[in-house]
Design a protein around this motif. Structure first.
Motif, PDB file in Angstrom:
ATOM      1  N   GLU A  75     -60.408 -71.364 -17.387  1.00  0.00           N
ATOM      2  CA  GLU A  75     -60.697 -72.263 -18.403  1.00  0.00           C
ATOM      3  C   GLU A  75     -60.439 -73.644 -18.106  1.00  0.00           C
ATOM      4  O   GLU A  75     -60.666 -74.628 -18.552  1.00  0.00           O
ATOM      5  N   VAL A  76     -59.528 -73.869 -16.978  1.00  0.00           N
ATOM      6  CA  VAL A  76     -58.857 -75.135 -16.380  1.00  0.00           C
ATOM      7  C   VAL A  76     -60.244 -75.832 -15.932  1.00  0.00           C
ATOM      8  O   VAL A  76     -60.223 -77.211 -15.764  1.00  0.00           O
ATOM      9  N   THR A  77     -61.123 -75.009 -15.280  1.00  0.00           N
ATOM     10  CA  THR A  77     -62.532 -75.757 -14.845  1.00  0.00           C
ATOM     11  C   THR A  77     -63.205 -76.960 -15.918  1.00  0.00           C
ATOM     12  O   THR A  77     -63.479 -78.269 -15.581  1.00  0.00           O
ATOM     13  N   GLY A  78     -63.438 -76.229 -16.929  1.00  0.00           N
ATOM     14  CA  GLY A  78     -63.959 -77.110 -17.984  1.00  0.00           C
ATOM     15  C   GLY A  78     -63.229 -78.240 -18.375  1.00  0.00           C
ATOM     16  O   GLY A  78     -63.591 -79.309 -18.881  1.00  0.00           O
ATOM     17  N   ALA A  79     -62.146 -77.792 -18.560  1.00  0.00           N
ATOM     18  CA  ALA A  79     -60.748 -78.615 -19.091  1.00  0.00           C
ATOM     19  C   ALA A  79     -60.622 -80.059 -18.170  1.00  0.00           C
ATOM     20  O   ALA A  79     -60.586 -81.084 -18.643  1.00  0.00           O
ATOM     21  N   MET A  80     -60.928 -79.716 -16.866  1.00  0.00           N
ATOM     22  CA  MET A  80     -60.808 -80.812 -15.790  1.00  0.00           C
ATOM     23  C   MET A  80     -61.991 -81.596 -15.589  1.00  0.00           C
ATOM     24  O   MET A  80     -61.849 -82.890 -15.306  1.00  0.00           O
ATOM     25  N   VAL A  81     -63.204 -81.089 -16.218  1.00  0.00           N
ATOM     26  CA  VAL A  81     -64.365 -82.023 -15.951  1.00  0.00           C
ATOM     27  C   VAL A  81     -64.197 -82.774 -17.146  1.00  0.00           C
ATOM     28  O   VAL A  81     -64.498 -84.197 -17.079  1.00  0.00           O
ATOM     29  N   ARG A  82     -63.721 -82.503 -18.427  1.00  0.00           N
ATOM     30  CA  ARG A  82     -63.411 -83.497 -19.376  1.00  0.00           C
ATOM     31  C   ARG A  82     -62.250 -84.699 -18.951  1.00  0.00           C
ATOM     32  O   ARG A  82     -62.667 -85.859 -19.326  1.00  0.00           O
ATOM     33  N   SER A  89     -58.162 -88.104 -13.934  1.00  0.00           N
ATOM     34  CA  SER A  89     -57.869 -87.231 -13.025  1.00  0.00           C
ATOM     35  C   SER A  89     -57.426 -87.840 -11.723  1.00  0.00           C
ATOM     36  O   SER A  89     -57.408 -88.868 -11.450  1.00  0.00           O
ATOM     37  N   GLY A  90     -56.822 -86.885 -10.754  1.00  0.00           N
ATOM     38  CA  GLY A  90     -56.307 -87.649  -9.407  1.00  0.00           C
ATOM     39  C   GLY A  90     -57.323 -88.488  -8.703  1.00  0.00           C
ATOM     40  O   GLY A  90     -56.824 -89.409  -8.361  1.00  0.00           O
ATOM     41  N   VAL A  91     -58.756 -87.704  -8.541  1.00  0.00           N
ATOM     42  CA  VAL A  91     -59.542 -88.622  -7.857  1.00  0.00           C
ATOM     43  C   VAL A  91     -60.061 -89.982  -8.569  1.00  0.00           C
ATOM     44  O   VAL A  91     -60.257 -91.007  -7.797  1.00  0.00           O
TER      45      VAL A  91
END
Length: 340
Positions: A75-82, A89-91
């Protein structure tokens, strides 16, 4: 599928080397900066190279069936897209320091998209990828569709002014997929290419090696063709990244590869479009062993070595100031011949 890949300008490269040798410094004293300055001159076909004013990062996001091997839940993938979309985010933070723009593309995230901007979903291929230890990552035809999505994303960025591209990645389970692709591309055993990824312990690392070994055994005899390799062992994101890299080269736009994910995709992209690697630089050295094998095969030496393993394009972004410095020495340093 055939691509015409232009050759960087050898005359501009030679002219850059001649000018570098004539600058107000001992010959070769600026080391790698001089190599990068000549490389940029060849890519741009002029001395000095044009300024790198419009840098774009495209983060390819997707979930993987082998995500259970990671230290973090899928689930982290979708959360990181947000988080990318929110600019935190880092980038996002690191790109802002060098004036680069960040775009995220959902290629295969398995999540609720009811409130996600249409622009993020424009190139979506599927929800997640198969668990490569027991099944193919993609259905027949999906690797080509994802590759074409990557072509389109590169075209969109270049046509709106990008003069340097950086492929980023986001997807729990990415490093297992990368290890499988690199191993299959170069004929290596799983134990040599599998790394800790997000930080698994020794038991987790052993499970990861076992899964990648199973994937390689399952796909044996099918990996010679790059699209079959992507179908059996890759992901929609890896295929899209490969397309992005090929189209950048076809349009003569330099690329800074990031870490292990773009390195693995680059091996496949090189097989699809030989010569495309002449348009790529390695932004930084990842801590993942498979990246070292990929870069050696591509003939690329990382610009930076900071011990980074975040992904997202964050390491390559850090190399942008170095490229700009390389250009500056050709553009702004004086010549020995002008000394009085």
């Amino acid at each position: 599928m055939r691509f015409t890949i232009p050759v960087p300008d050898a005359a501009a490269h030679a002219a850059a080397r001649e000018r570098l040798d004539g600058l107000v410094k001992p010959v070769g004293s600026l080391g790698r900066l001089e190599e990068l300055a000549a490389w940029l001159s060849a890519a741009h076909g002029c001395v000095p190279p044009r300024p790198l004013t419009d840098v774009r990062v495209v983060v390819f996001a997707g979930d993987h069936g082998v995500s259970a091997l990671s230290a973090y839940p899928r689930e982290v993938t979708g959360a990181m897209v947000r988080v990318f979309l929110a600019g935190h985010s880092g980038v996002n933070v690191l790109a802002e320091q060098v004036g680069a723009r960040v775009r995220v593309a959902d290629i295969a995230v398995d999540w609720d998209v009811s409130d996600v901007p249409a622009s993020v979903l424009a190139h979506k291929i599927r929800r997640g990828s198969g668990s490569i230890d027991v099944e193919d990552a993609l259905l027949p035809g999906e690797a080509l569709r994802a590759f074409e999505a990557g072509l389109s994303l590169a075209d969109e960025e270049i046509s709106t002014g990008a003069d340097l591209l950086i492929p980023g990645d986001m997807g729990i389970g990415n490093t297992a997929v990368c290890a499988a692709l690199v191993a299959a591309s170069l004929g290596l055993p799983a134990a040599e290419v599998v790394g800790a990824g997000t930080g698994v312990d020794s038991a987790g690392l052993a499970r990861k090696v076992e899964a990648v070994s199973a994937a390689l055994a399952r796909a044996a005899g099918r990996v010679e063709d790059p699209f079959e390799r992507l179908t059996a062992l890759g992901s929609a994101c890896a295929a899209a990244t490969a397309g992005f890299l090929v189209q950048a080269a076809a349009r003569a736009v330099p690329v800074l590869l990031d870490g292990v994910f773009s390195g693995a995709a680059a091996l496949v992209a090189r097989d699809i479009a030989p010569g495309a690697e002449r348009w790529w630089l390695a932004g930084h050295r990842s801590t993942e062993p498979s990246q070292a094998f990929a870069l050696k095969a591509l003939g690329l030496e990382p610009i930076l070595d900071l011990g980074l393993r975040l992904g997202e394009g964050s390491g390559a972004v850090q190399a942008v100031p170095t490229l700009r410095a390389a250009r500056a020495i050709l553009a702004d340093m004086g010549l020995l011949a002008d000394l009085t």
